[in-house]
Design a protein around this motif. Structure first.
Motif, short mmCIF file in Angstrom:
data_model
loop_
_atom_site.label_atom_id
_atom_site.label_comp_id
_atom_site.label_asym_id
_atom_site.label_seq_id
_atom_site.Cartn_x
_atom_site.Cartn_y
_atom_site.Cartn_z
N PRO A 70 18.27 0.71 -6.50
CA PRO A 70 19.23 1.42 -7.34
C PRO A 70 18.58 2.23 -8.45
CG PRO A 70 19.22 -0.93 -7.85
CD PRO A 70 18.38 -0.75 -6.62
N ASP A 71 17.32 1.93 -8.77
CA ASP A 71 16.60 2.67 -9.81
C ASP A 71 15.93 3.89 -9.18
OD1 ASP A 71 15.12 3.65 -11.88
OD2 ASP A 71 14.01 1.82 -12.29
N PHE A 72 16.55 5.06 -9.34
CA PHE A 72 16.03 6.27 -8.70
C PHE A 72 14.73 6.76 -9.34
CE2 PHE A 72 20.60 6.36 -7.79
CZ PHE A 72 20.57 6.49 -6.42
N GLY A 73 14.35 6.17 -10.49
CA GLY A 73 13.10 6.56 -11.12
C GLY A 73 11.89 6.01 -10.41
N VAL A 74 12.08 4.97 -9.58
CA VAL A 74 10.99 4.38 -8.82
C VAL A 74 11.39 4.36 -7.36
CG1 VAL A 74 9.51 2.37 -8.47
CG2 VAL A 74 10.31 2.93 -10.77
N ARG A 75 10.68 5.10 -6.54
CA ARG A 75 10.99 5.19 -5.11
C ARG A 75 9.70 5.51 -4.35
NH1 ARG A 75 12.25 9.87 -7.61
NH2 ARG A 75 11.55 11.83 -6.65
N PRO A 76 9.66 5.27 -3.06
CA PRO A 76 8.46 5.60 -2.29
C PRO A 76 8.15 7.09 -2.35
CG PRO A 76 9.87 4.11 -1.05
CD PRO A 76 10.65 4.53 -2.25
N VAL A 77 6.87 7.40 -2.45
CA VAL A 77 6.44 8.80 -2.48
C VAL A 77 6.71 9.44 -1.14
CG1 VAL A 77 4.45 10.33 -2.74
CG2 VAL A 77 4.70 8.32 -4.22
N LEU A 109 0.80 -1.22 0.00
CA LEU A 109 0.00 0.00 0.00
C LEU A 109 0.84 1.28 0.00
CD1 LEU A 109 -2.84 -1.03 2.48
CD2 LEU A 109 -2.89 -1.02 -0.02
N ILE A 110 2.17 1.16 0.00
CA ILE A 110 3.03 2.35 -0.06
C ILE A 110 3.07 2.85 -1.50
CG2 ILE A 110 5.39 3.20 0.18
CD1 ILE A 110 5.78 1.22 2.46
N PRO A 111 2.62 4.08 -1.77
CA PRO A 111 2.67 4.61 -3.15
C PRO A 111 4.12 4.76 -3.62
CG PRO A 111 1.21 5.92 -1.76
CD PRO A 111 1.98 5.03 -0.85
N LEU A 112 4.37 4.35 -4.84
CA LEU A 112 5.68 4.49 -5.46
C LEU A 112 5.59 5.43 -6.66
CD1 LEU A 112 6.74 0.71 -5.55
CD2 LEU A 112 7.20 2.37 -3.75
N THR A 113 6.62 6.23 -6.87
CA THR A 113 6.63 7.12 -8.02
C THR A 113 6.55 6.27 -9.29
OG1 THR A 113 9.05 7.13 -7.97
CG2 THR A 113 7.92 8.94 -6.85
N SER A 114 5.62 6.62 -10.16
CA SER A 114 5.29 5.75 -11.29
C SER A 114 5.33 6.47 -12.63
CB SER A 114 3.91 5.12 -11.07
OG SER A 114 3.84 4.43 -9.85
N ASP A 115 6.25 7.42 -12.77
CA ASP A 115 6.35 8.15 -14.04
C ASP A 115 6.70 7.23 -15.20
OD1 ASP A 115 5.80 10.55 -12.72
OD2 ASP A 115 7.91 10.86 -12.21
N LYS A 116 7.42 6.14 -14.93
CA LYS A 116 7.83 5.22 -15.99
C LYS A 116 6.87 4.06 -16.18
CE LYS A 116 11.20 2.37 -15.04
NZ LYS A 116 12.54 1.84 -14.71
N ALA A 117 5.73 4.07 -15.48
CA ALA A 117 4.82 2.92 -15.53
C ALA A 117 4.26 2.68 -16.93
CB ALA A 117 3.68 3.11 -14.53
N MET A 118 3.93 3.75 -17.64
CA MET A 118 3.33 3.59 -18.98
C MET A 118 4.29 2.89 -19.93
SD MET A 118 0.16 4.76 -19.11
CE MET A 118 -0.23 5.32 -20.76
N GLY A 119 5.60 3.03 -19.69
CA GLY A 119 6.59 2.40 -20.56
C GLY A 119 6.99 1.00 -20.14
N MET A 120 6.55 0.57 -18.97
CA MET A 120 6.87 -0.78 -18.50
C MET A 120 5.89 -1.81 -19.07
SD MET A 120 7.86 -0.21 -14.47
CE MET A 120 7.95 -1.98 -14.18
N ARG A 121 6.26 -3.08 -18.96
CA ARG A 121 5.38 -4.15 -19.40
C ARG A 121 4.62 -4.71 -18.20
NH1 ARG A 121 9.89 -7.68 -22.78
NH2 ARG A 121 10.53 -6.02 -24.23
N PHE A 122 3.41 -5.20 -18.45
CA PHE A 122 2.73 -5.98 -17.42
C PHE A 122 3.46 -7.31 -17.28
CE2 PHE A 122 -0.77 -3.15 -18.68
CZ PHE A 122 -1.22 -2.74 -17.43
#
Length: 319
Positions: free
Chosen positions: A128-135, A73-86
């Motif tokens: 290590p991926d700074f594009g995805v981190r807890p909000v 339930l911890i929100p994560l920054t998801s700016d790259k979500a649209m480019g990821m695969r399910f």
């Protein structure tokens, strides 16, 4: 009717915009499109959330399942979500959901070695991926999330000698599958009200009656101009379609004094996000997903029409 087009060209006007909040107008469309946009924003815009937790050591007072649920339930920054695969569609890992294309890995290791209680928070999730981190959220109103006093979201508390060590895998998903993937805290829209005051009838009221009419509204929609003595509409959007002013006018024997209509092609949206993505990005992503869904419907309709042509349809499909 053949030759008649019902195509509309909706217009959007932004009134207010912050990272986690947006207010805008949607005009020249109908309620079906407005509600479709709202539902897509709530349930179909993808984000990233922790979906798999492997706990190596846990001597805290919370059991493993409880901690795994809190992590999800911890929100994560998801700016790259649209480019990821399910993960279910990822061919790089055969749907295992543990590769760089469809997942992000976090590690957490905390051990309390002092007598004071130790807070284990979302800031302890290392990646290590700074594009995805807890909000990050400010601890108090008016503060910024980047301030040093931001302690993160508490996961568990440890006493001396207690330890927590785990590995977590975050994956792309949508809120239709689980609420933890919802990017929206709330999305609402309302019809824009159109308020008309019959000034000729209003002139027949005394100042006390005008004030009583204004006070009958639960929200501050009307105001009395002390100089001219006229009742004016100061904030039409504050109207909640309660009809109290109309009922008051009828009780005064003045039906038609105030008329209020809902503009059926004009809506005011309020969008608040969890911080996973910016409010503006949430709206843009929702529009893009809605376009994709409409394209899919159009393609399916074309296929049905082709099927109706019998042998000609088979020939068109190469049969």
């Amino acid at each position: 009717m053949e030759g008649v087009s019902y195509q509309r060209f909706p217009r959007v006007k932004i009134r207010e915009m912050r990272d986690d909040y947006m207010k805008f107008e949607l005009r020249d469309t109908d309620a079906s499109m407005a509600n479709a946009l709202r539902r897509v924003m709530i349930a179909e815009v993808p984000t990233i959330a922790i979906d798999l937790v492997e706990i190596e050591v846990n001597s805290s007072v919370l059991n493993d399942e409880f901690i795994a649920h809190r992590l999800g339930l911890i929100p994560l920054t998801s700016d790259k979500a649209m480019g990821m695969r399910f993960s279910r569609d990822c061919d790089a890992c055969d749907g295992d959901g543990q590769c760089d294309y469809c997942s992000v890995e976090f590690h957490l290791h905390a051990r309390c070695i002092v007598d004071q209680t130790m807070d284990v928070t979302s800031k302890d999730l290392l990646n290590p991926d700074f594009g995805v981190r807890p909000v990050e959220y400010p601890d108090a109103p008016g503060e910024h999330a980047s301030d040093n006093n931001n302690k993160g979201i508490i996961i568990v508390k440890l006493r001396r000698g207690q330890e927590l060590r785990l590995r977590a895998i975050a994956r792309k998903g949508i809120a239709k599958d689980h609420a933890k993937w919802s990017p929206a805290a709330t999305v609402t829209f309302m019809y824009e009200p159109e308020i008309h005051i019959n000034q000729d009838l209003m002139e027949t009221l005394s100042l006390e009656e005008k004030r009583a009419l204004i006070d009958s509204s639960p929200t501050k929609v009307f105001e009395l101009d002390e100089t001219t003595g006229q009742v004016e509409v100061v904030d039409p959007e504050a109207y909640t379609y309660d009809d109290e002013v109309i009922k008051k006018a009828e009780a005064m024997g003045k039906p038609g004094l105030v008329e209020i209509y809902a503009k059926e092609d004009s809506f005011t949206f309020t969008v608040e996000t969890t911080g996973a993505i910016k409010a503006s990005q949430l709206v843009f992503n929702a529009i893009e997903i809605l376009k994709q869904k409409l394209d899919a419907v159009r393609l399916s309709e074309d296929t049905v029409e082709t099927d109706d042509f019998g042998e000609l349809g088979a020939h068109m499909r190469g049969g």
